[in-house]
Design an enzyme around this catalytic site. Structure first.
Site, PDB file in Angstrom:
ATOM      1  N   GLN A  30      11.570  48.050   9.970  1.00  0.00           N
ATOM      2  CA  GLN A  30      12.544  49.079   9.552  1.00  0.00           C
ATOM      3  C   GLN A  30      12.729  48.970   8.038  1.00  0.00           C
ATOM      4  OE1 GLN A  30      15.692  47.920  12.347  1.00  0.00           O
ATOM      5  NE2 GLN A  30      15.242  45.785  11.830  1.00  0.00           N
ATOM      6  N   HIS A  61      32.640  42.345  15.076  1.00  0.00           N
ATOM      7  CA  HIS A  61      32.142  41.040  15.554  1.00  0.00           C
ATOM      8  C   HIS A  61      33.195  40.337  16.416  1.00  0.00           C
ATOM      9  CE1 HIS A  61      29.297  41.438  11.945  1.00  0.00           C
ATOM     10  NE2 HIS A  61      28.594  41.635  13.052  1.00  0.00           N
ATOM     11  N   ASP A  85      22.345  39.760  11.552  1.00  0.00           N
ATOM     12  CA  ASP A  85      23.187  39.489  10.379  1.00  0.00           C
ATOM     13  C   ASP A  85      24.060  38.246  10.585  1.00  0.00           C
ATOM     14  OD1 ASP A  85      24.970  42.339  11.527  1.00  0.00           O
ATOM     15  OD2 ASP A  85      25.560  40.277  11.847  1.00  0.00           O
ATOM     16  N   GLY A 138      13.757  42.459  21.908  1.00  0.00           N
ATOM     17  CA  GLY A 138      14.656  41.988  22.960  1.00  0.00           C
ATOM     18  C   GLY A 138      14.274  42.472  24.347  1.00  0.00           C
ATOM     19  N   ASP A 155      23.792  43.368  20.326  1.00  0.00           N
ATOM     20  CA  ASP A 155      24.293  43.786  19.010  1.00  0.00           C
ATOM     21  C   ASP A 155      23.129  44.468  18.293  1.00  0.00           C
ATOM     22  OD1 ASP A 155      25.161  41.984  15.939  1.00  0.00           O
ATOM     23  OD2 ASP A 155      25.412  44.104  16.531  1.00  0.00           O
ATOM     24  N   THR A 157      20.853  47.958  16.708  1.00  0.00           N
ATOM     25  CA  THR A 157      20.964  49.177  15.915  1.00  0.00           C
ATOM     26  C   THR A 157      21.175  50.329  16.906  1.00  0.00           C
ATOM     27  OG1 THR A 157      18.544  49.133  16.016  1.00  0.00           O
ATOM     28  CG2 THR A 157      19.548  48.489  13.920  1.00  0.00           C
TER      29      THR A 157
HETATM   30  N1  SAM Z   1      26.656  45.989  14.108  1.00  0.00           N
HETATM   31  C1  SAM Z   1      25.499  46.868  13.949  1.00  0.00           C
HETATM   32  C2  SAM Z   1      25.728  48.152  14.700  1.00  0.00           C
HETATM   33  O1  SAM Z   1      26.723  48.235  15.412  1.00  0.00           O
HETATM   34  O2  SAM Z   1      24.904  49.077  14.532  1.00  0.00           O
HETATM   35  C3  SAM Z   1      24.250  46.156  14.363  1.00  0.00           C
HETATM   36  C4  SAM Z   1      23.910  45.147  13.356  1.00  0.00           C
HETATM   37  S1  SAM Z   1      22.551  44.088  13.660  1.00  0.00           S
HETATM   38  C5  SAM Z   1      21.978  43.997  12.025  1.00  0.00           C
HETATM   39  C6  SAM Z   1      21.359  45.103  14.511  1.00  0.00           C
HETATM   40  C7  SAM Z   1      20.093  44.302  14.708  1.00  0.00           C
HETATM   41  O3  SAM Z   1      19.362  44.755  15.851  1.00  0.00           O
HETATM   42  C8  SAM Z   1      19.110  44.374  13.531  1.00  0.00           C
HETATM   43  O4  SAM Z   1      18.985  43.102  12.952  1.00  0.00           O
HETATM   44  C9  SAM Z   1      17.793  44.855  14.162  1.00  0.00           C
HETATM   45  O5  SAM Z   1      16.666  44.254  13.564  1.00  0.00           O
HETATM   46  C10 SAM Z   1      17.987  44.403  15.594  1.00  0.00           C
HETATM   47  N2  SAM Z   1      17.131  45.088  16.568  1.00  0.00           N
HETATM   48  C11 SAM Z   1      16.860  46.409  16.653  1.00  0.00           C
HETATM   49  N3  SAM Z   1      16.029  46.653  17.703  1.00  0.00           N
HETATM   50  C12 SAM Z   1      15.788  45.445  18.295  1.00  0.00           C
HETATM   51  C13 SAM Z   1      15.022  45.029  19.425  1.00  0.00           C
HETATM   52  N4  SAM Z   1      14.327  45.934  20.149  1.00  0.00           N
HETATM   53  N5  SAM Z   1      15.017  43.717  19.756  1.00  0.00           N
HETATM   54  C14 SAM Z   1      15.735  42.814  19.025  1.00  0.00           C
HETATM   55  N6  SAM Z   1      16.467  43.131  17.926  1.00  0.00           N
HETATM   56  C15 SAM Z   1      16.495  44.447  17.575  1.00  0.00           C
END
Ligand code: SAM
Length: 282
Positions: A30, A61, A85, A138, A155, A157
């Site tokens: 991304q 959080h 994060d 995931g 948690d 995206t």
């Molecule tokens: N608090 C934020 C929100 O509510 O949108 C989310 C923050 S956190 C940074 C989101 C994380 O999900 C990112 O680090 C991203 O790389 C991760 N992510 C997205 N798709 C994913 C997947 N398929 N498997 C694991 N992690 C994933």
């Protein structure tokens, strides 16, 4: 002065001025940018969507972590999907009863850059001996293995790009299978005023998979559009009925000191506005 306009919605978006761009990279998963904003402190955006800011991260959080942790009361094993994060990890690590934490994050760069530019988010929790970090999708991770968890925190995206699979039926079915007896799944489930489809879809999928499900609210200033909904799903309906007295007790026992979460708000957060109740009941 550089500006970033959030691109989550085609016709509406919040604007951020960037006093300083601290990091910007196409990570292969991304587009990651971290910048400093006069009002919010450091801000992270992924693919044009705000993920977290130093100023308001505690709201999300604390609510995504302590509501299930204190409702359950005996969480030993936690899985965090996404969460690169480190904010959820920091809050989970505050619970001394937790014995093992697995964090599955698809993008190593988010972890690395968060450790560097958002040290307050993880507050050293990435060095917690209870933690194991897996760099993987995931959904892929949940298709393998037989390990179970008392609490699964998604948690992620939004359901665009790599995050999309984390809102799918197959992923939720894997979560349901991999929860220990009396376990609970909680999810980042968008801002229903603008993302109503997301909460409708999760409601439909949870309804088919879990004994008990609902949503609870948190008002995160930079997740624009009013209250955001956090998904709740479990095969133990009693968890959602735990009284405020018990929550207060457990809050004290753990020695928490929160800035948004309170036991009273925990209970109130499950009371939803009529338009959300309507959206999740069809
Ligand atoms: N608090 C934020 C929100 O509510 O949108 C989310 C923050 S956190 C940074 C989101 C994380 O999900 C990112 O680090 C991203 O790389 C991760 N992510 C997205 N798709 C994913 C997947 N398929 N498997 C694991 N992690 C994933």
């Amino acid at each position: 002065m550089t500006e970033f306009v959030e691109t989550l919605y085609p016709d509406y978006g919040q604007r951020f001025t960037a006093d300083e761009i601290l990091y910007e990279q196409n990570t292969g998963q991304q587009h990651l940018v971290i910048f400093r904003n006069a009002m919010l402190g450091r801000v992270m955006m992924l693919d044009g969507v705000v993920q977290t800011t130093e100023r308001d991260e505690f709201v999300y959080h604390e609510m995504l972590t302590h509501v299930p942790m204190l409702a359950h009361g005996r969480v030993r094993r936690v899985l965090i999907v996404g969460g690169g994060d480190g904010g959820i990890l920091r809050e989970v690590a505050r619970h001394p009863g937790v014995e093992a934490i697995t964090l599955v994050e698809i993008d190593q760069a988010v972890i690395e850059m968060s450790r560097e530019y958002f040290p307050g988010h993880s507050a050293g929790a990435f060095d917690d001996p209870r933690l194991s970090v897996v760099i993987e999708d995931g959904a892929e991770f949940m298709r393998q293995g037989t390990q179970t968890w008392d609490l699964i925190i998604v948690d992620s995206t939004d359901p665009v790009g790599p995050g999309e699979v984390l809102f799918s039926e197959s992923f939720y079915a894997c979560c349901q299978k991999r929860l220990s007896a009396g376990g609970v799944l909680v999810t980042q489930n968008g801002v229903p005023f603008f993302q109503q489809e997301e909460v409708k879809q999760s409601a439909r999928l949870f309804d088919a998979l879990f004994e008990d499900w609902h949503f609870y609210c948190a008002a995160v200033p930079t997740y624009v559009g009013g209250n955001m909904t956090l998904g709740w799903a479990s095969d133990d309906p009693s968890l959602r009925q735990v009284g405020v007295e018990v929550l207060r007790e457990r809050y004290k026992e753990v020695g928490l000191a929160t800035r948004y979460y309170t036991p009273e708000l925990h209970k109130a957060a499950f009371a939803l506005p009529a338009f959300i109740l309507e959206a999740i009941s069809n």
